[in-house]
Design a protein around this motif. Structure first.
Motif, mmCIF file in Angstrom:
data_model
loop_
_atom_site.group_PDB
_atom_site.id
_atom_site.type_symbol
_atom_site.label_atom_id
_atom_site.label_comp_id
_atom_site.label_asym_id
_atom_site.label_seq_id
_atom_site.Cartn_x
_atom_site.Cartn_y
_atom_site.Cartn_z
ATOM 1 N N GLY A 1 33.044 24.116 43.723
ATOM 2 C CA GLY A 1 32.022 23.758 43.450
ATOM 3 C C GLY A 1 30.610 24.471 43.020
ATOM 4 N N ASN B 1 37.596 28.833 39.885
ATOM 5 C CA ASN B 1 38.300 27.092 39.764
ATOM 6 C C ASN B 1 38.350 26.633 41.246
ATOM 7 O OD1 ASN B 1 40.171 28.866 40.089
ATOM 8 N ND2 ASN B 1 41.310 26.849 40.486
ATOM 9 N N ILE B 2 38.037 27.054 42.326
ATOM 10 C CA ILE B 2 38.104 26.597 43.357
ATOM 11 C C ILE B 2 36.181 26.751 44.321
ATOM 12 C CG2 ILE B 2 39.884 27.931 43.716
ATOM 13 C CD1 ILE B 2 38.213 29.576 46.204
ATOM 14 N N ASN C 1 36.586 26.620 33.212
ATOM 15 C CA ASN C 1 36.955 27.222 34.638
ATOM 16 C C ASN C 1 38.158 28.988 33.189
ATOM 17 O OD1 ASN C 1 36.539 26.113 36.353
ATOM 18 N ND2 ASN C 1 37.828 24.781 36.083
ATOM 19 N N THR D 1 32.257 19.238 40.556
ATOM 20 C CA THR D 1 33.579 18.894 42.332
ATOM 21 C C THR D 1 34.456 20.274 40.867
ATOM 22 O OG1 THR D 1 34.566 17.506 41.318
ATOM 23 C CG2 THR D 1 32.522 17.544 42.846
ATOM 24 N N THR D 2 35.153 21.274 42.008
ATOM 25 C CA THR D 2 36.750 21.349 41.304
ATOM 26 C C THR D 2 37.030 20.682 40.532
ATOM 27 O OG1 THR D 2 37.630 21.453 43.050
ATOM 28 C CG2 THR D 2 36.142 22.790 43.434
ATOM 29 N N GLY D 3 36.988 19.213 40.574
ATOM 30 C CA GLY D 3 37.832 18.046 40.338
ATOM 31 C C GLY D 3 37.196 17.876 38.516
ATOM 32 N N GLY D 4 35.771 18.422 38.494
ATOM 33 C CA GLY D 4 35.572 17.645 37.665
ATOM 34 C C GLY D 4 34.262 16.450 37.924
ATOM 35 N N GLY D 5 34.122 16.010 38.992
ATOM 36 C CA GLY D 5 33.198 15.180 39.577
ATOM 37 C C GLY D 5 32.384 15.632 38.725
#
Length: 125
Positions: free
Chosen positions: A33, A30-31, A73, A52-56
């Motif tokens: 990209g 999950n960390i 993830n 990205t890790t945030g889903g962007g």
């Protein structure tokens, strides 16, 4: 050992669809990209999609509206759904993982922590 393993490539007719998967055998997935690249014979490697890790997410102009990148993830997997495929999408598709700031299309391959071996996609009638 294999850290990233792509699958799902194949031969498809124009207008068809494929779903590529990239299974990661790395801890703390999950960390990372995750990006999808492709490279056709005689061409330079091209950044196709990024998450990205945030889903962007972001996409190359050539695939916007046709490709969708996503990640699970819990399954340590990133996907690339490819719809309305065109002959110019024919290439070997690679996934790549990185930690830190999102990578730019022109960034060198060495700036990634892991690369897969790729899966071939051929679009032809």
């Amino acid at each position: 050992q294999v850290q990233l393993a792509e699958s799902g490539g194949g031969l498809v007719q124009p207008g068809g669809s494929l779903r590529l998967s990239c299974a990661a055998s790395i801890s703390m997935f999950n960390i990372y990209g995750m990006n999808w690249y492709r490279q056709a014979p005689g061409n330079e490697r091209e950044l196709v999609a990024a998450i990205t890790t945030g889903g962007g997410t972001s996409y190359a102009d050539s695939v916007k509206g046709r490709f969708t990148i996503s990640r699970d993830n819990a399954k340590n997997t990133v996907f690339l759904q490819m719809n309305n495929l065109k002959p110019e999408d024919t290439a070997r598709y690679y996934c790549a993982a990185y930690v830190g700031q999102p990578r730019l299309p022109q960034d060198a391959p060495e700036l990634y922590d892991y690369w897969g071996q790729g899966t071939r996609v051929a679009v032809s009638s």
